[in-house]
Design a protein around this motif. Structure first.
Motif, mmCIF file in Angstrom:
data_model
loop_
_atom_site.group_PDB
_atom_site.id
_atom_site.type_symbol
_atom_site.label_atom_id
_atom_site.label_comp_id
_atom_site.label_asym_id
_atom_site.label_seq_id
_atom_site.Cartn_x
_atom_site.Cartn_y
_atom_site.Cartn_z
ATOM 1 N N VAL A 252 36.583 44.266 42.156
ATOM 2 C CA VAL A 252 37.468 44.403 41.004
ATOM 3 C C VAL A 252 37.208 43.218 40.082
ATOM 4 O O VAL A 252 37.128 42.074 40.523
ATOM 5 C CB VAL A 252 38.957 44.470 41.435
ATOM 6 N N ARG A 253 37.045 43.488 38.791
ATOM 7 C CA ARG A 253 36.710 42.457 37.804
ATOM 8 C C ARG A 253 37.946 42.156 36.960
ATOM 9 O O ARG A 253 38.495 43.043 36.308
ATOM 10 C CB ARG A 253 35.541 42.920 36.935
ATOM 11 N N GLU B 264 42.247 44.457 51.711
ATOM 12 C CA GLU B 264 41.868 45.859 51.517
ATOM 13 C C GLU B 264 40.350 46.039 51.436
ATOM 14 O O GLU B 264 39.868 47.116 51.074
ATOM 15 C CB GLU B 264 42.516 46.395 50.237
ATOM 16 N N GLY B 265 39.605 44.970 51.742
ATOM 17 C CA GLY B 265 38.146 45.056 51.712
ATOM 18 C C GLY B 265 37.557 45.085 50.320
ATOM 19 O O GLY B 265 36.473 45.632 50.102
ATOM 20 N N ILE B 266 38.259 44.485 49.356
ATOM 21 C CA ILE B 266 37.806 44.478 47.964
ATOM 22 C C ILE B 266 37.544 43.045 47.514
ATOM 23 O O ILE B 266 38.386 42.158 47.709
ATOM 24 C CB ILE B 266 38.855 45.133 47.039
ATOM 25 N N ASP B 267 36.381 42.806 46.933
ATOM 26 C CA ASP B 267 36.040 41.494 46.382
ATOM 27 C C ASP B 267 36.585 41.369 44.964
ATOM 28 O O ASP B 267 36.803 42.375 44.280
ATOM 29 C CB ASP B 267 34.520 41.300 46.352
ATOM 30 N N VAL B 268 36.779 40.117 44.525
ATOM 31 C CA VAL B 268 37.309 39.862 43.186
ATOM 32 C C VAL B 268 36.340 38.981 42.403
ATOM 33 O O VAL B 268 35.853 37.976 42.919
ATOM 34 C CB VAL B 268 38.689 39.168 43.241
ATOM 35 N N GLU B 269 36.071 39.370 41.165
ATOM 36 C CA GLU B 269 35.304 38.535 40.238
ATOM 37 C C GLU B 269 36.214 38.156 39.075
ATOM 38 O O GLU B 269 36.874 39.021 38.493
ATOM 39 C CB GLU B 269 34.084 39.295 39.698
ATOM 40 N N TYR B 270 36.249 36.850 38.739
ATOM 41 C CA TYR B 270 37.090 36.370 37.646
ATOM 42 C C TYR B 270 36.237 35.972 36.448
ATOM 43 O O TYR B 270 35.164 35.387 36.601
ATOM 44 C CB TYR B 270 37.913 35.158 38.092
ATOM 45 N N GLY C 211 41.258 44.429 35.109
ATOM 46 C CA GLY C 211 42.637 43.970 35.032
ATOM 47 C C GLY C 211 42.750 42.553 34.521
ATOM 48 O O GLY C 211 41.751 41.840 34.355
ATOM 49 N N THR C 212 44.003 42.129 34.266
ATOM 50 C CA THR C 212 44.303 40.768 33.828
ATOM 51 C C THR C 212 45.692 40.393 34.334
ATOM 52 O O THR C 212 46.565 41.250 34.486
ATOM 53 C CB THR C 212 44.244 40.644 32.289
ATOM 54 N N PHE C 213 45.896 39.129 34.606
ATOM 55 C CA PHE C 213 47.191 38.639 35.100
ATOM 56 C C PHE C 213 47.303 37.152 34.800
ATOM 57 O O PHE C 213 46.289 36.507 34.513
ATOM 58 C CB PHE C 213 47.321 38.897 36.612
ATOM 59 N N PRO C 214 48.543 36.590 34.857
ATOM 60 C CA PRO C 214 49.839 37.229 35.113
ATOM 61 C C PRO C 214 50.547 37.573 33.802
ATOM 62 O O PRO C 214 50.614 36.763 32.891
ATOM 63 C CB PRO C 214 50.603 36.133 35.864
ATOM 64 N N TRP C 215 51.087 38.782 33.740
ATOM 65 C CA TRP C 215 51.795 39.243 32.549
ATOM 66 C C TRP C 215 53.141 39.838 32.948
ATOM 67 O O TRP C 215 53.293 40.398 34.027
ATOM 68 C CB TRP C 215 50.981 40.313 31.819
ATOM 69 N N ASN C 216 54.108 39.738 32.017
ATOM 70 C CA ASN C 216 55.394 40.412 32.207
ATOM 71 C C ASN C 216 55.233 41.906 31.988
ATOM 72 O O ASN C 216 54.326 42.354 31.291
ATOM 73 C CB ASN C 216 56.440 39.894 31.205
ATOM 74 N N GLY D 239 41.431 52.201 37.676
ATOM 75 C CA GLY D 239 42.636 51.420 37.396
ATOM 76 C C GLY D 239 43.779 51.700 38.357
ATOM 77 O O GLY D 239 44.335 50.781 38.967
ATOM 78 N N GLN D 240 44.153 52.957 38.512
ATOM 79 C CA GLN D 240 45.251 53.306 39.415
ATOM 80 C C GLN D 240 44.880 53.021 40.863
ATOM 81 O O GLN D 240 45.717 52.579 41.661
ATOM 82 C CB GLN D 240 45.627 54.778 39.248
#
Length: 251
Positions: free
Chosen positions: A27-28, A59-65, A84-89, A219-220
């Motif tokens: 997930v990027r 969950e076996g998912i890597d993250v790239e920032y 995706g992006t975080f942190p947001w209200n 996304g979902q």
């Protein structure tokens, strides 16, 4: 001898298939600097990055920032350039534009910061019209202030607001209580940091989320996977350990 190339080719195909089966999803995420929650350079400013990484890892998912100014991070995800992006209200507008996971990343009150030497008080947002107000580009307060006719001084990042406050160019600035004090203590020497305070009345009890793009195919899927992973690291106690690591026992 002619069989060797065929055997070699078969081995390469087998290795390729095996590596693809075992490879994790990725997930990027596009984010910015908002220590202690996110930071490109500060190892002590990655609290929520670690939460997100560990939840997806469960969950076996890597993250790239990827790091950008906040407004650009938001737009990049809105356009589907990142997942995706975080942190947001959570807001009504954002719920229409993005997928949300169910449980928030963290809860943290939003407060008004000011200098101790400034006689600041408020009951309603209209009271801000008496003060010089600062705001960061891309934050939801931009629109709120416009709706209420409050003229706010807009700058690209959190740090600039506190620098301007110290020299009297703004009187008040709203942000997360945790992030505000982390920024002040990082930005100023102790004798200057102690000049700041926050109003005791919270503006809101903020909850922060990952916004997942509706313009990407997963996304979902990523929102659902994050919910599952977050639940796992909370049940295991890892989530609380991460909070203590960055915020101390008294958080």
């Amino acid at each position: 001898m002619k069989k060797l190339p065929l055997i070699f080719l078969s081995m390469l195909i087998l290795i390729f298939i095996t590596s693809n089966i075992s490879a994790n999803e990725t997930v990027r995420l596009a984010i910015g600097d908002w220590a202690p929650y996110t930071s490109e350079t500060d190892p002590d400013g990655k609290l929520l990055e670690e939460v997100v990484t560990e939840a997806f890892k469960a969950e076996g998912i890597d993250v790239e920032y990827a790091y950008y100014p906040w407004k650009r991070s938001y737009v990049n995800v809105e356009k589907g350039k990142y997942d995706g992006t975080f942190p947001w209200n959570k807001t009504e507008e954002r719920e229409n534009e993005f997928y949300f996971h169910k449980e928030s990343l963290i809860k943290d009150p939003g407060v008004y910061f000011h200098l101790k030497s400034k006689d600041f008080d408020w009951n309603t947002i209209e009271d801000l019209k008496k003060y010089k107000v600062g705001v960061t580009i891309g934050y939801k307060q931009e629109e709120t202030y416009k709706e209420h006719g409050i003229v706010a001084d807009t700058v690209p990042d959190e740090q600039m607001n506190f620098k301007k406050m110290l020299v009297g160019r703004i009187d008040v600035y709203q942000t997360s209580k945790v992030v505000g004090y982390a920024t002040i203590n990082k930005l100023f020497p102790p004798e200057e940091a102690k000049l700041f305070t926050n109003h005791p009345k919270a503006v809101e009890e903020s909850e922060y989320y990952i916004l997942f793009s509706k313009k990407t195919p997963n996304g979902q899927h990523f929102a659902d996977k994050f919910d599952s992973g977050l639940k796992k690291i909370k049940e295991s106690g890892l989530y609380d350990k991460i909070l203590v690591k960055y915020l101390g026992e008294s958080h």
